[in-house]
Scaffold this motif. Structure first.
Motif, short mmCIF file in Angstrom:
data_model
loop_
_atom_site.label_atom_id
_atom_site.label_comp_id
_atom_site.label_asym_id
_atom_site.label_seq_id
_atom_site.Cartn_x
_atom_site.Cartn_y
_atom_site.Cartn_z
N ILE A 533 -5.54 -0.72 11.21
CA ILE A 533 -4.85 -1.96 11.42
C ILE A 533 -5.57 -3.14 11.35
CG2 ILE A 533 -2.88 -2.86 12.67
CD1 ILE A 533 -1.89 0.04 13.40
N ASN A 534 -6.32 -3.27 12.30
CA ASN A 534 -7.29 -4.46 12.24
C ASN A 534 -7.84 -5.06 11.02
OD1 ASN A 534 -6.54 -4.83 14.92
ND2 ASN A 534 -8.58 -3.69 15.72
N ASP A 535 -8.24 -4.02 10.13
CA ASP A 535 -9.02 -4.09 8.99
C ASP A 535 -7.95 -4.52 8.05
OD1 ASP A 535 -11.40 -3.55 10.08
OD2 ASP A 535 -11.34 -1.57 9.17
N ILE A 536 -6.44 -4.16 7.94
CA ILE A 536 -6.01 -4.48 6.72
C ILE A 536 -4.79 -5.24 6.99
CG2 ILE A 536 -6.70 -2.17 5.59
CD1 ILE A 536 -3.46 -1.38 6.33
N TYR A 537 -4.61 -5.59 8.20
CA TYR A 537 -3.21 -6.49 8.28
C TYR A 537 -2.97 -7.57 7.57
CZ TYR A 537 -5.27 -10.04 11.43
OH TYR A 537 -5.86 -11.08 11.92
N LYS A 538 -3.91 -8.17 7.17
CA LYS A 538 -3.94 -9.71 6.72
C LYS A 538 -3.39 -9.26 5.24
CE LYS A 538 -7.38 -12.31 9.31
NZ LYS A 538 -8.54 -13.17 9.42
N ASN A 539 -3.67 -8.45 4.72
CA ASN A 539 -3.31 -8.09 3.25
C ASN A 539 -3.10 -6.57 3.03
OD1 ASN A 539 -2.17 -8.10 0.55
ND2 ASN A 539 -3.77 -9.71 -0.07
N THR A 540 -2.18 -6.17 3.38
CA THR A 540 -1.75 -4.68 3.67
C THR A 540 -1.66 -4.07 2.30
OG1 THR A 540 0.62 -4.83 3.80
CG2 THR A 540 -0.60 -4.48 5.80
N LEU A 541 -1.03 -5.05 1.21
CA LEU A 541 -0.73 -4.72 -0.13
C LEU A 541 -1.95 -4.41 -0.94
CD1 LEU A 541 1.73 -4.23 -1.99
CD2 LEU A 541 1.67 -6.62 -2.66
N ASP A 542 -3.15 -5.25 -1.04
CA ASP A 542 -4.53 -4.87 -1.46
C ASP A 542 -4.95 -3.36 -1.19
OD1 ASP A 542 -4.22 -7.44 -2.52
OD2 ASP A 542 -5.88 -8.17 -1.27
N TRP A 543 -4.89 -3.25 0.31
CA TRP A 543 -5.11 -1.77 0.43
C TRP A 543 -4.30 -0.73 -0.10
CZ3 TRP A 543 -2.36 1.20 4.21
CH2 TRP A 543 -2.54 2.30 4.39
N TRP A 544 -2.99 -0.97 0.22
CA TRP A 544 -2.05 0.22 -0.29
C TRP A 544 -1.82 0.33 -1.93
CZ3 TRP A 544 0.55 3.66 2.24
CH2 TRP A 544 1.52 4.42 1.62
N LYS A 545 -2.33 -0.61 -2.58
CA LYS A 545 -2.31 -0.47 -4.18
C LYS A 545 -3.74 0.27 -4.73
CE LYS A 545 1.82 -2.15 -5.02
NZ LYS A 545 2.74 -1.25 -5.67
N ILE A 546 -4.65 0.54 -3.86
CA ILE A 546 -5.56 1.09 -4.20
C ILE A 546 -5.51 2.37 -4.87
CG2 ILE A 546 -8.05 2.19 -3.56
CD1 ILE A 546 -8.05 0.05 -1.15
N GLU A 547 -6.18 2.79 -5.92
CA GLU A 547 -5.56 3.92 -6.68
C GLU A 547 -5.76 5.19 -5.83
OE1 GLU A 547 -6.71 6.28 -10.92
OE2 GLU A 547 -7.92 4.35 -10.34
N GLU A 548 -6.71 5.25 -5.06
CA GLU A 548 -7.16 6.42 -4.45
C GLU A 548 -5.79 6.70 -3.20
OE1 GLU A 548 -9.37 4.47 -4.87
OE2 GLU A 548 -10.92 5.44 -5.96
N VAL A 549 -5.31 5.64 -2.68
CA VAL A 549 -4.47 5.59 -1.76
C VAL A 549 -3.12 5.97 -2.22
CG1 VAL A 549 -3.04 4.18 -0.17
CG2 VAL A 549 -5.53 3.76 -0.28
N GLN A 550 -2.76 5.47 -3.56
CA GLN A 550 -1.42 5.67 -4.25
C GLN A 550 -1.48 7.17 -4.77
OE1 GLN A 550 1.54 3.59 -5.29
NE2 GLN A 550 0.64 2.98 -3.25
N ASN A 551 -2.54 7.50 -5.14
CA ASN A 551 -2.84 9.07 -5.44
C ASN A 551 -2.31 9.97 -4.33
OD1 ASN A 551 -2.94 8.22 -8.48
ND2 ASN A 551 -5.30 8.49 -7.98
N ALA A 552 -2.92 9.70 -3.22
CA ALA A 552 -2.53 10.47 -2.16
C ALA A 552 -1.57 10.50 -1.85
CB ALA A 552 -3.86 10.33 -0.96
N LYS A 553 -0.89 9.19 -1.63
CA LYS A 553 0.57 9.15 -1.15
C LYS A 553 1.56 10.06 -2.12
CE LYS A 553 2.69 6.03 -2.61
NZ LYS A 553 3.65 5.54 -3.85
#
Length: 579
Positions: A533-553
């Motif tokens: 949370i501390n790492d991504i909270y400033k821009n959660t969308l950048d992390w969420w849109k990573i291809e590997e994250v989307q594929n796992a979801k």
């Protein structure tokens, strides 16, 4: 045994049976006593799982016995499946709950330090529930549990006890019929007339508590060539006078162990009146309220707590008609064990899941979830919005066997959420909000968070979670439930934080949870969760849109949260295939 302080001898050393005895807002009382708290017997989760399987066998034995006994008492010849549909939910809840209370008392007997306990006076008849709803509401209550613990202690006769000059009475609303206003009675009468006559003449498939949105249900029924049937009959009955002679005529197990001897006494005393004294009134009301010949019946929610639906659907199944049940929430297909899931699969001809299957059961059919398919993708949300954590709510007393924290283990869950807060950056806490669940079950969540200075983060559950996401940037799902299935369906940035000690995952589902863990969506401890949370909270969308994250979801959703824009057509095709 319970939080009822009038049963505590406060001047003596006290052994509390469990954390359910110690209400947080009464800490100023119990914290000043000389006390110990008994180690909860199911803190050994392997034992909990083994006992679940043992109790499944006990349940099947008693279902077989009650099937014969109830047919004999009522002069009927219904099948065991009929009785499983009708009394199964209550019987399994009851057996598991009594075993839990019994085991606690057995451990106390082995403690070898107990000089006495206080038990209030009561009338056994006063505690007989009207129906499963009545039972479900009361068996998580301190007063019912005091009655049950007292009954077990008196029958085991190993712990010295004193009957004190106080009476343990049921809650005021126990067994009372809710008074319905005239306008509501007229409206219900119209609804009930439609609910019986229209489907009976025009519909092959009867939908009751389907979990479909009303508009979607109308569309589906029209596509199936049916007239819309949206609301099931609104029914109730006043309970009759207890017939103790009838109850005492039950012939249960003759050769049995100590726990079963307790059950042999308690089942006749606690079986709801609607299955015994009110059985034929239940039959008459159910038969007259629902269509008399339903080729197919579909429900998502009515299989457990709607006694009238259960009798009617069981009767229809007796005639060769089919019962279909649809998944209605999270946990399904993922928990290592789940009492409610097992029951639904056993009683249904087809169980319609949200994507998962099980090699042990060939009646499970995966389909897109109507609920999740209706959730629109959150393309526009506030990147400067809240970080929304969603809390669970579970009773203080054990109530149902599945892979979740039970009884005092819920405090470990709460403490893990508090630990997470202490590890978050101060800037993160400025945006952090904690959405509480209802009911509180006297855990006093707000007071607990106030005690450590975090109560300003709490908010009550108002409106839908999906709407609340519009003013959020990130959701923290803190338990294995529907929450992250909904946020995944909205493609909304989500962190899942669950403790594997309490949320055990079945072997077939583990690979999908591993995928979420590998890409940083799923976390198993507060330290890892806080760091993410501390790492991504400033821009959660950048992390969420990573291809590997989307594929796992997406792979997880395909298995456990399946959605499709054309879900109505797929459901229509499935029902046509049944036909």
């Amino acid at each position: 045994t319970t939080a009822l302080e009038e049963t505590w001898k406060k001047e003596d050393q006290i052994l509390f049976l469990g954390d359910w005895c110690k209400i947080f807002v009464r800490k100023h009382i119990w914290s000043n006593l000389d006390y110990e708290t008994l180690n909860y017997h199911w803190n050994d989760r392997k034992e909990y799982y083994e006992d679940y399987k043992y109790l499944d066998g006990i349940y099947e034995d008693y279902l077989q016995i009650l099937y014969h006994e109830l047919n004999l008492i009522h002069n009927t010849s219904y099948s065991i499946r009929f009785w499983r549909i009708l009394i199964g939910p209550w019987l399994r809840y009851f057996i598991d709950a009594i075993f839990d209370r019994y085991r606690s008392i057995i451990i106390v007997q082995e403690f070898n330090k107990i000089s006495s306990t206080w038990i209030m006076k009561n009338s056994d008849e006063d505690w007989i529930p009207k129906d499963i709803n009545n039972f479900y509401n009361v068996f998580r209550d301190d007063r019912w549990n005091h009655f049950i613990y007292g009954f077990i202690i008196k029958n085991l006769d190993q712990i010295p006890f004193t009957i004190i000059d106080k009476t343990n009475c049921p809650p005021k609303d126990f067994n009372n019929l809710t008074e319905t206003k005239l306008f509501s009675r007229i409206k219900n009468s119209i609804t009930n007339t439609y609910a019986r006559n229209i489907p009976q003449r025009f519909n092959n498939i009867i939908f009751v508590d389907s979990y479909f949105d009303k508009i979607d249900l109308i569309k589906l029924q029209l596509n199936l060539g049916q007239l819309p049937y949206l609301k099931s009959p609104v029914l109730d009955l006043n309970d009759s006078k207890v017939e103790m002679g009838c109850r005492q005529s039950f012939k249960l197990k003759m050769k049995c162990d100590q726990f079963e001897r307790i059950l042999n006494k308690l089942i006749p005393l606690q079986i709801p009146k609607i299955y015994l004294e009110d059985f034929f009134r239940l039959k008459d009301i159910s038969t007259n309220a629902f269509p008399n010949n339903a080729k197919y019946i579909f429900t998502a929610n009515a299989y457990s707590h709607n006694e009238f639906f259960k009798f009617w659907s069981a009767s229809q199944v007796e005639r060769g008609n089919k019962l279909f049940i649809g998944q209605h929430g999270g946990n399904f297909g993922t928990d290592l064990w789940a009492q409610d899931e097992d029951h639904q699969i056993k009683i249904s001809d087809k169980f319609l899941s949200w994507g998962w299957t099980n090699n042990k059961h060939d009646n499970i059919i995966p389909l897109p979830s109507p609920k999740l398919s209706s959730i629109k993708t959150k393309n526009n949300f506030k990147q400067s919005g809240d970080i929304l954590s969603v809390l669970a709510s579970l009773p203080r007393y054990f109530y149902c066997s599945y892979s979740v924290p039970i009884a005092g283990q819920f405090l470990d869950y709460i403490n893990s959420q508090i630990k997470l807060l202490t590890l978050l950056n101060s800037e993160v806490l400025e945006y952090y909000k904690i959405r509480m669940d209802n009911p509180d079950f006297d855990w006093n969540i707000q007071e607990r968070f106030k005690d450590i200075g975090f109560d300003y983060l709490l908010e009550k559950r108002v409106g839908s979670l999906i709407d609340r996401l519009d003013s959020s940037r990130l959701c923290i799902a803190t338990h294995n439930a529907t929450v992250f299935l909904e946020t995944f369906s909205a493609n909304f940035p989500t962190i899942v934080f669950i403790d594997p000690q309490y949320y055990e995952i079945r072997k077939e589902a583990k690979q999908y949870f591993d995928l979420l863990h590998e890409v940083g969506i799923l976390h198993y401890n507060a330290t890892s969760t806080a760091k993410k949370i501390n790492d991504i909270y400033k821009n959660t969308l950048d992390w969420w849109k990573i291809e590997e994250v989307q594929n796992a979801k997406d792979m997880f959703c395909e298995r456990f949260a399946k959605k499709d824009l054309n879900f109505l057509k797929l459901w229509e095709n499935q029902f046509d295939e049944f036909d």
